[in-house]
Design an enzyme around this catalytic site. Structure first.
Site, PDB file in Angstrom:
ATOM      1  CE  LYS A  44      -3.885   2.355   0.859  1.00  0.00           C
ATOM      2  NZ  LYS A  44      -5.195   2.295   0.159  1.00  0.00           N
ATOM      3  N   GLY A 123      -3.911   0.660  -4.767  1.00  0.00           N
ATOM      4  CA  GLY A 123      -3.824   2.105  -5.008  1.00  0.00           C
ATOM      5  C   GLY A 123      -4.471   2.868  -3.870  1.00  0.00           C
TER       6      GLY A 123
END
Ligand SMILES: Nc1ncnc2c1ncn2[C@@H]1O[C@H](COP(=O)(O)OP(=O)(O)OP(=O)(O)O)[C@@H](O)[C@H]1O
Ligand SMILES: [Mg+2]
Length: 242
Positions: A44, A123
């Site tokens: 992440k 994302g």
């Protein structure tokens, strides 16, 4: 953006919006692959809305993703860039007086790649979410050059959001692996929900990887992924996606 991160096998998971199920699906796929014995990393790169702890800012998305794998890598590597405010990174960088460090992202990603055969990158928000004045999530996705998976809602409004996202991903020259329709109510009587998947597939000329049902047994805070969710994601041959 002239960044090119380590080339590796994996997926970039984006969504049509915030809260569509990117983390849940990224984590579930990581869990499925890990259980199959594949060394699977999770990443992440940037998180906002992080909680403040004694150890500093912590992303709950990163905590969830980590728990879905057998990785020994720490949260600092899984999520190198963190902001406290629940807003786009570009808004946070001004408010928190820190800039997104893309070199830090590249280094952390390199470490994850070196320890895993497959990497799942989540994302942030949707693809046009700004990270800096010049760089948005789509630009960030380009730096990974991974196949892109779009997580989309099942309900009214999703055709527009999904077709716009598909166009942008293709225009950027990225490989589009397909769309996952998430949160589908299997008993739905809703006309839009019943027809959306087929319309997205047809008009977007896109592969619907799977339709993930809404599963009320899911509890991300307790790291529980509903069985129906895992079942629908097991139908996809993730390792074949290029
Ligand atoms: N198929 C599903 N069944 C039940 N609950 C779901 C499902 N998909 C998502 N959720 C719930 O919706 C919420 C949002 O999911 P998630 O955090 O994965 O979204 P996200 O796209 O990663 O959001 P963000 O933009 O904040 O990163 C979570 O509480 C999750 O448990
Ligand atoms: Mg998330």
């Amino acid at each position: 953006m002239e960044y090119h991160f380590t080339k590796h096998k994996g997926l970039f998971i984006t969504g049509t919006d915030t809260g569509v199920g990117k983390t849940l699906i990224a984590g579930a796929v990581a869990k499925i692959l890990s259980q199959k014995g594949k060394k699977t990393g999770v990443f992440k790169p940037i998180a906002t809305g992080c909680k403040k702890t004694r150890q500093g800012l912590v992303s709950e998305d990163a905590e969830f993703l980590k728990r879905c794998t057998n990785t020994e890598l720490g949260l600092e590597i899984i999520n190198p860039v963190k902001f406290a405010k629940p807003a786009a990174p570009f808004a946070c960088e001004k408010a928190e007086n820190r800039k997104t460090d893309f070199v830090k992202i590249a280094v952390a990603y390199g470490q994850i790649c070196s320890k895993n055969d497959y990497v799942i990158v989540e994302g942030i928000g949707g693809i046009r979410v700004p990270i800096t004045k010049e760089i948005d999530v789509l630009e960030l996705a380009k730096a990974f050059s991974l196949p892109v998976v779009i997580v989309a809602r099942s309900k009214l409004g999703t055709i527009n959001h999904t077709l716009l996202t598909i166009d942008a991903v293709r225009q950027a020259g990225l490989s589009l692996a397909g769309v996952i329709i998430n949160g589908y109510d299997e008993k739905t009587k809703d006309f839009a929900e019943k027809t959306n998947t087929r319309i997205i597939q047809k008009l977007g000329k896109v592969k619907i990887l799977t339709v993930v049902p809404f599963d009320k047994k899911t509890n991300m805070k307790k790291f529980i992924i509903g069985r129906k969710i895992l079942k629908s994601l097991k139908k996809v041959n993730w390792l074949k996606i290029k």
